[in-house]
Motif scaffolding. Sequence first.
Motif, PDB file in Angstrom:
ATOM      1  N   VAL A  99       0.855  -1.184   0.000  1.00 55.09           N
ATOM      2  CA  VAL A  99       0.000   0.000   0.000  1.00 55.09           C
ATOM      3  C   VAL A  99       0.893   1.237   0.000  1.00 55.09           C
ATOM      4  N   LEU A 100       0.315   2.356  -0.444  1.00 54.87           N
ATOM      5  CA  LEU A 100       0.988   3.649  -0.400  1.00 54.87           C
ATOM      6  C   LEU A 100       0.296   4.493   0.652  1.00 54.87           C
ATOM      7  N   ILE A 101       1.091   5.084   1.534  1.00 55.12           N
ATOM      8  CA  ILE A 101       0.558   5.823   2.683  1.00 55.12           C
ATOM      9  C   ILE A 101       1.007   7.270   2.631  1.00 55.12           C
ATOM     10  N   ALA A 102       0.062   8.195   2.732  1.00 51.14           N
ATOM     11  CA  ALA A 102       0.390   9.609   2.922  1.00 51.14           C
ATOM     12  C   ALA A 102       0.732   9.778   4.395  1.00 51.14           C
ATOM     13  N   THR A 103       1.996  10.006   4.697  1.00 48.80           N
ATOM     14  CA  THR A 103       2.437   9.984   6.082  1.00 48.80           C
ATOM     15  C   THR A 103       1.978  11.224   6.845  1.00 48.80           C
ATOM     16  N   GLU A 104       1.569  10.989   8.069  1.00 44.94           N
ATOM     17  CA  GLU A 104       1.236  12.066   9.002  1.00 44.94           C
ATOM     18  C   GLU A 104       2.275  12.160  10.116  1.00 44.94           C
TER      19      GLU A 104
ATOM     20  N   VAL B 243      -3.650   4.210   9.281  1.00 44.75           N
ATOM     21  CA  VAL B 243      -2.922   3.008   9.679  1.00 44.75           C
ATOM     22  C   VAL B 243      -1.554   3.371  10.260  1.00 44.75           C
ATOM     23  N   TRP B 244      -1.017   2.454  11.038  1.00 51.35           N
ATOM     24  CA  TRP B 244       0.407   2.417  11.377  1.00 51.35           C
ATOM     25  C   TRP B 244       1.048   1.442  10.413  1.00 51.35           C
ATOM     26  N   ALA B 245       2.319   1.676  10.052  1.00 53.05           N
ATOM     27  CA  ALA B 245       2.979   0.777   9.110  1.00 53.05           C
ATOM     28  C   ALA B 245       4.462   0.636   9.426  1.00 53.05           C
ATOM     29  N   PHE B 246       4.965  -0.570   9.230  1.00 54.28           N
ATOM     30  CA  PHE B 246       6.393  -0.853   9.285  1.00 54.28           C
ATOM     31  C   PHE B 246       6.890  -0.912   7.849  1.00 54.28           C
ATOM     32  N   THR B 247       7.828  -0.025   7.519  1.00 55.33           N
ATOM     33  CA  THR B 247       8.283   0.071   6.130  1.00 55.33           C
ATOM     34  C   THR B 247       9.495  -0.804   5.843  1.00 55.33           C
TER      35      THR B 247
ATOM     36  N   VAL C  56       5.776   3.434   1.153  1.00 53.64           N
ATOM     37  CA  VAL C  56       5.271   2.127   0.720  1.00 53.64           C
ATOM     38  C   VAL C  56       5.498   1.124   1.842  1.00 53.64           C
ATOM     39  N   ALA C  57       4.516   0.267   2.073  1.00 50.33           N
ATOM     40  CA  ALA C  57       4.652  -0.772   3.093  1.00 50.33           C
ATOM     41  C   ALA C  57       3.889  -2.018   2.655  1.00 50.33           C
ATOM     42  N   PRO C  58       4.370  -3.203   3.054  1.00 47.86           N
ATOM     43  CA  PRO C  58       3.622  -4.434   2.779  1.00 47.86           C
ATOM     44  C   PRO C  58       2.305  -4.420   3.545  1.00 47.86           C
ATOM     45  N   VAL C  59       1.263  -4.923   2.931  1.00 47.92           N
ATOM     46  CA  VAL C  59      -0.048  -4.871   3.573  1.00 47.92           C
ATOM     47  C   VAL C  59      -0.070  -5.671   4.876  1.00 47.92           C
ATOM     48  N   GLU C  60       0.786  -6.710   4.977  1.00 47.63           N
ATOM     49  CA  GLU C  60       0.802  -7.495   6.211  1.00 47.63           C
ATOM     50  C   GLU C  60       1.511  -6.756   7.346  1.00 47.63           C
ATOM     51  N   GLU C  61       2.119  -5.601   7.027  1.00 46.91           N
ATOM     52  CA  GLU C  61       2.818  -4.829   8.051  1.00 46.91           C
ATOM     53  C   GLU C  61       2.098  -3.523   8.381  1.00 46.91           C
ATOM     54  N   ILE C  62       0.796  -3.467   8.100  1.00 47.54           N
ATOM     55  CA  ILE C  62       0.031  -2.289   8.479  1.00 47.54           C
ATOM     56  C   ILE C  62      -1.042  -2.687   9.477  1.00 47.54           C
ATOM     57  N   LEU C  63      -1.467  -1.721  10.263  1.00 43.95           N
ATOM     58  CA  LEU C  63      -2.472  -1.987  11.296  1.00 43.95           C
ATOM     59  C   LEU C  63      -3.376  -0.773  11.419  1.00 43.95           C
ATOM     60  N   PRO C  64      -4.699  -0.963  11.429  1.00 48.64           N
ATOM     61  CA  PRO C  64      -5.607   0.180  11.576  1.00 48.64           C
ATOM     62  C   PRO C  64      -5.404   0.864  12.924  1.00 48.64           C
ATOM     63  N   LEU C  65      -5.562   2.167  12.954  1.00 54.66           N
ATOM     64  CA  LEU C  65      -5.426   2.915  14.200  1.00 54.66           C
ATOM     65  C   LEU C  65      -6.784   3.069  14.879  1.00 54.66           C
ATOM     66  N   PRO C  66      -6.828   2.918  16.202  1.00 58.26           N
ATOM     67  CA  PRO C  66      -8.052   3.277  16.919  1.00 58.26           C
ATOM     68  C   PRO C  66      -8.401   4.734  16.653  1.00 58.26           C
TER      69      PRO C  66
ATOM     70  N   PRO D 272       1.901 -12.473  12.643  1.00 54.17           N
ATOM     71  CA  PRO D 272       0.611 -12.429  13.353  1.00 54.17           C
ATOM     72  C   PRO D 272       0.760 -12.172  14.853  1.00 54.17           C
ATOM     73  N   SER D 273       1.843 -12.681  15.460  1.00 59.51           N
ATOM     74  CA  SER D 273       2.052 -12.441  16.892  1.00 59.51           C
ATOM     75  C   SER D 273       2.399 -10.986  17.149  1.00 59.51           C
ATOM     76  N   ARG D 274       3.259 -10.411  16.313  1.00 57.94           N
ATOM     77  CA  ARG D 274       3.580  -8.989  16.457  1.00 57.94           C
ATOM     78  C   ARG D 274       2.318  -8.151  16.298  1.00 57.94           C
ATOM     79  N   ARG D 275       1.538  -8.515  15.298  1.00 55.04           N
ATOM     80  CA  ARG D 275       0.324  -7.743  15.005  1.00 55.04           C
ATOM     81  C   ARG D 275      -0.655  -7.792  16.179  1.00 55.04           C
ATOM     82  N   ALA D 276      -0.825  -8.958  16.787  1.00 57.44           N
ATOM     83  CA  ALA D 276      -1.765  -9.098  17.893  1.00 57.44           C
ATOM     84  C   ALA D 276      -1.333  -8.269  19.095  1.00 57.44           C
ATOM     85  N   VAL D 277      -0.041  -8.305  19.418  1.00 59.08           N
ATOM     86  CA  VAL D 277       0.455  -7.535  20.555  1.00 59.08           C
ATOM     87  C   VAL D 277       0.336  -6.046  20.275  1.00 59.08           C
ATOM     88  N   ARG D 278       0.698  -5.633  19.067  1.00 57.62           N
ATOM     89  CA  ARG D 278       0.619  -4.210  18.717  1.00 57.62           C
ATOM     90  C   ARG D 278      -0.829  -3.715  18.795  1.00 57.62           C
TER      91      ARG D 278
END
Length: 320
Positions: free
Chosen positions: A30-35, A86-90, A101-111, A269-275
Amino acid sequence: MRAVVIQAFGGPEGLAVIDLPTPAPAAGQVLIATEAIGVGGADAVIRSGALAAYGFEEGHIPGSEVAGTVIAAGDDVDTSWIGRRVWAFTGVGGGYVEQAVAPVEEILPLPVNLSAVDAVTLGSSGVVAHFGLSHARFAAGESVLVRGAAGSIGIMTVQLAARDGAGAVAVTTSSAERGERLRELGATHVLNRSGEGAADAPAGYDVIIDVVAGPDLPSFFGKLNPNGRLVVVGAVAGQPPADFGTAMMAAFRRSLTFATFSADTVAGPSRRAVRAEQFAAASRGELRTVVHEVLPLEQAVPAHRKMDAGEVFGRIVLTP
């Protein structure tokens, strides 16, 4: 788009803001407009050239975590991600940019009520702190020493150890003022950088989480209890001496354990769950993020100067 690159290895002045073409997300990206863009100790180590032997070259874009809004999706990516915060690990770079740019498996929706700045302050550091303690086999009631507690990883380790029932949480830091701030986050004892200075501190520790490494690392084996575990989760002071294992062998009869820990060894998946759990806890006010300063992208050089000078408590965040 604007991006910060390492034009020359060495000091912060080797960083420069340049214009680059906007990247296009490949399949699975995905492509992310960074904030918000997290500034980490690893960025400074890479910038210094200390890791050139590991494939980092001049021209590298530092930064590994960003938060913002998804504006495009590559093939094989659900287009419902577009428009979501989203948060993302690039990866090992690519974060100091206006569009990342970040892999979709390395992004997480923000509350909804978690800011982009808070997300990049917590996103990587919280996971390292959680799994670092797990790697050390930390259990409730044990004493913990956090070496280099004023950075974002150390701050999260202090909070998690206190939350999970540590018998004592000692910290090393550089000033009384920082020590008081760490007490507010859960520290019970404040020590100087050598691990001394509090008369009522434990004589030894069951677990040491070390963000610093460097030449003084061997001296901390002497601060472990029998069967104690020291886990290095960062190396902001560089490599330890080549013979650092000699100190462990000298304490052979105390059955000490030394380990390193990288979040790269934890399944996605473990990183994602903890995050996700930590983001939710932060949004409820149960975990505190500590932001030292928010600076515009163009001020990456002064941001790195502050890190090199040891002035940062928490995390510096860049904004486009």
